[in-house]
Design an enzyme around this catalytic site. Structure first.
Site, PDB file in Angstrom:
ATOM      1  N   HIS A 141      13.263  -0.479  -1.684  1.00 48.43           N
ATOM      2  CA  HIS A 141      12.377  -1.473  -1.085  1.00 48.43           C
ATOM      3  C   HIS A 141      11.024  -1.490  -1.786  1.00 48.43           C
ATOM      4  CE1 HIS A 141       9.665  -2.926   2.298  1.00 48.43           C
ATOM      5  NE2 HIS A 141      10.459  -3.936   2.041  1.00 48.43           N
ATOM      6  N   HIS A 165       9.190 -12.439   2.497  1.00 53.37           N
ATOM      7  CA  HIS A 165      10.421 -12.073   3.185  1.00 53.37           C
ATOM      8  C   HIS A 165      11.207 -13.272   3.688  1.00 53.37           C
ATOM      9  CE1 HIS A 165       8.165  -8.120   3.719  1.00 53.37           C
ATOM     10  NE2 HIS A 165       9.210  -7.826   2.988  1.00 53.37           N
ATOM     11  N   ARG A 240     -10.649 -14.982  -0.379  1.00 50.10           N
ATOM     12  CA  ARG A 240      -9.843 -13.879  -0.914  1.00 50.10           C
ATOM     13  C   ARG A 240      -9.597 -12.872   0.206  1.00 50.10           C
ATOM     14  NH1 ARG A 240      -6.151 -11.152  -2.176  1.00 50.10           N
ATOM     15  NH2 ARG A 240      -5.997  -9.814  -4.034  1.00 50.10           N
ATOM     16  N   CYS A 287     -14.081 -13.073  -7.777  1.00 50.49           N
ATOM     17  CA  CYS A 287     -12.886 -12.241  -7.690  1.00 50.49           C
ATOM     18  C   CYS A 287     -12.601 -11.631  -9.063  1.00 50.49           C
ATOM     19  CB  CYS A 287     -11.703 -13.090  -7.235  1.00 50.49           C
ATOM     20  SG  CYS A 287     -10.146 -12.191  -7.134  1.00 50.49           S
ATOM     21  N   TYR A 425      -7.694  -3.078  -9.210  1.00 50.11           N
ATOM     22  CA  TYR A 425      -9.007  -3.524  -9.669  1.00 50.11           C
ATOM     23  C   TYR A 425      -9.595  -2.584 -10.714  1.00 50.11           C
ATOM     24  CZ  TYR A 425      -8.590  -6.743  -5.778  1.00 50.11           C
ATOM     25  OH  TYR A 425      -8.143  -7.718  -4.931  1.00 50.11           O
TER      26      TYR A 425
END
Length: 587
Positions: A141, A165, A240, A287, A425
């Site tokens: 998974h 999903h 964001r 961002c 990041y």
């Protein structure tokens, strides 16, 4: 968020096969193929034909490793490109029900399902009235051990957290693990419990926003309106989110400040507003993935496919972080043992894991750092999407450290242990891939590099030659408080250059005063009007910015490409066509 603490250990355990319905022999290889298919959907570079066993050995660990920095942290990446409408979701649900209808399958009670909650007893879950034995799937998974939270119970509330999903290929994988159906009584009881969509209380958004993912919500404004206003209206300021937007009661809100000699300081919203002087700072937030789409054109990366508008400018108001830390007992001796200030948000996933980040202590305590605990944006209470009731604003620093819905501040010797600080990041060499990346080897992004982009005209615009000139507009900004001092614009792909006019205001208003050195937190908008070259049929327009440290943008994307698609700041290029007047007459 999606940690991998147990995932690797699960792969080392010999899975005990529980009794299940007979399935075709090709089912297991097809599941493994689906795993490979999933990895390829997120940009992995696996190829070739392999048997199921080979595929499991070669792809399993690498697949999980490749997704660790992405699936585990960014949240929105899981929903990358999955902006399905309601009709599509309904069709998927119908397909799922038809696919699972089989009156000959065993009927299980919820009590029987609940007994299967471990690797030893098998891991069973229910989903839309059906029963699945997912023991073999757990180690594959992408979300690691989080699927174990649903063991012995209903999978739906956990899967609802991410839109991925609801995709057909995910539901098809699940269908291969079906072992029976839930009893009618338990099914009725399950349906009587309202399924909690963690995003159901998300705020309404402006329809002009271009959506990159719905759950969690991430969107940017159209570039052509981004540079219309020096101060970006809150409604179109880029959004964001990593997790669902929390609903916070301002009356019961408390901000906890820990780690200082004065003990724990707990502040209500009203105390934050009345005990500390109110300061305002105009600052641009960007961002880390802004302009990631240009890196995707070089080679696929993992992350939301941001255009050039994951950047906006606002005036923020609130208490200085410095003042609050001093009220909590900060003294100069703290620097002998503390180096970081950690922030923890109130947004969380189904396990209660919250978003977190940290900044250097010297930035937090600097008089010139201007770090705010902001409760207003553009003169009004913070909108829900932007952190109501309180967020951190860290001018000059990547958006990821500007934690929203702030619940806790901790002064510490260590950086935040949050996934988003430790395993996301960060920038890497173009030669680093998901098999070789070591997130511990790179520092967390704080200040961002020099940046500029063209907002008008848009790529592919057609200009009539009779117009005789073209006007080019855009934005420019540099991190760390470094002031943009020049923007160069080329109409011929970079062969010749002209200097654009910079502005720090909206037209008709007085320019903003020049910022003190090191405190240029806000962007500059720029504009250039130039004559159309007489013989050109197409123009390649390019812009590049220079800051007061003479940092300049690189000329191309390939040398700065990285596997997460962050820090994309190459020269921005667009192409437009020039239409001769007779071409219009002939149409």
């Amino acid at each position: 968020m999606l940690l991998f603490r147990q995932c690797h250990s699960l792969t080392r355990v010999g899975l005990r096969k529980t009794q299940r319905l007979q399935r075709p022999l090709e089912a297991v290889p097809s599941v493994l193929a689906c795993a490979g298919s999933l990895s390829s959907r997120w940009g992995s570079s696996y190829g070739g034909q392999e048997s199921g066993e080979q595929s499991q050995r070669a792809h399993g660990p690498n697949w999980r490793h490749a997704l660790a920095g992405l699936v585990a942290g960014t949240g929105a990446v899981l929903a990358y490109g999955l902006n399905h409408n309601q009709a599509e979701r309904a069709a998927t649900s119908t397909k799922m029900q038809l696919m699972n209808q089989d009156s000959s399958q065993p009927i299980y009670s919820q009590d029987e399902v609940t007994k299967h909650r471990s690797l030893e007893d098998g891991i069973w879950v229910t989903y839309k009235g059906n029963v699945y034995d997912i023991t073999e799937f757990v180690s594959m998974h992408p979300g690691g051990d989080k699927i174990m939270l649903a063991a012995g119970g209903d999978l739906e509330p956990f899967w609802a957290l991410y839109a991925v999903h609801s995709q057909d290929h995910v539901l098809e994988i699940l269908s291969e693990y079906k072992v029976g159906e839930l009893s009618a009584m338990d099914r009725q009881q399950q349906q009587s419990v309202v399924s909690s969509d963690p995003y159901s209380s998300d705020p309404a958004r402006h329809p002009v926003l271009r959506i990159n993912s719905l759950k969690p919500f991430n969107a940017e404004p159209p570039p052509e309106i981004l540079s219309d206003s020096y101060i970006t209206p809150s409604a179109i300021f880029f959004k964001r989110n990593h997790l669902p937007v929390p609903r916070v009661d301002p009356a019961s809100y408390r901000l906890q400040v820990e780690g200082l000699p004065g003990g724990v300081l707990s502040l209500s919203l009203e105390e934050l507003k009345t005990r500390f002087p109110k300061h305002s700072v105009t600052a641009t937030l960007q961002c880390a993935g802004n302009r990631r789409s240009e890196m995707n054109k070089v080679k696929q990366v993992k992350g939301l496919n941001w255009g050039i508008a994951a950047i906006s400018n606002a005036t923020w108001s609130g208490a200085k972080l410095k003042d609050v830390l001093q009220a909590a007992g900060y003294v100069s001796e703290v620097t002998s043992w503390a180096c970081h200030v950690q922030f923890e948000g109130l947004d969380s996933d189904v396990t209660g894991t919250t978003y977190g980040a940290s900044i250097p202590l010297n930035k937090a305590m600097s008089e010139e750092g201007d770090v705010l605990l902001a409760y207003e944006m553009n003169g009004e209470d913070l909108p829900a999407d932007h952190g109501y009731p309180v967020r951190v604003v860290v001018p000059g620093t990547v958006g990821a450290r500007n934690v929203k819905w702030l619940g806790k501040i901790v002064v510490s010797p260590d950086e935040s242990s949050s996934h988003w600080q430790q395993n996301d990041y960060k920038g890497f060499s173009p030669g680093t891939d998901w098999d070789t990346v070591d997130f511990k080897s790179a520092p967390a992004i704080q200040e961002l590099p020099i940046q500029s982009a063209i907002t008008q005209p848009a790529e592919g615009t057609v200009v009539d030659r009779s117009a005789e000139e073209v006007t080019v507009k855009g934005y420019a900004w540099s991190g760390g408080g470094r002031e943009v001092v020049r923007v160069d614009v080329s109409l011929d792909g970079g062969k010749t250059w002209q200097v654009a006019q910079l502005r720090t205001n909206d037209k008709g208003k007085a320019p903003a005063p020049s910022p003190p050195p090191g405190q240029a937190w806000a962007w500059k908008l720029w504009e250039l009007t130039a004559p159309l070259p007489p013989d050109a049929q197409e123009l390649e327009i390019v812009c590049k910015a220079v800051d007061n440290s003479y940092n300049m943008q690189p000329d191309s994307v390939a040398p700065i490409w990285n596997l997460r698609g962050v820090l994309s700041n190459a020269w921005h290029r667009i192409k437009i066509s020039i239409r001769d007047d007779y071409e219009e007459d002939d149409m």
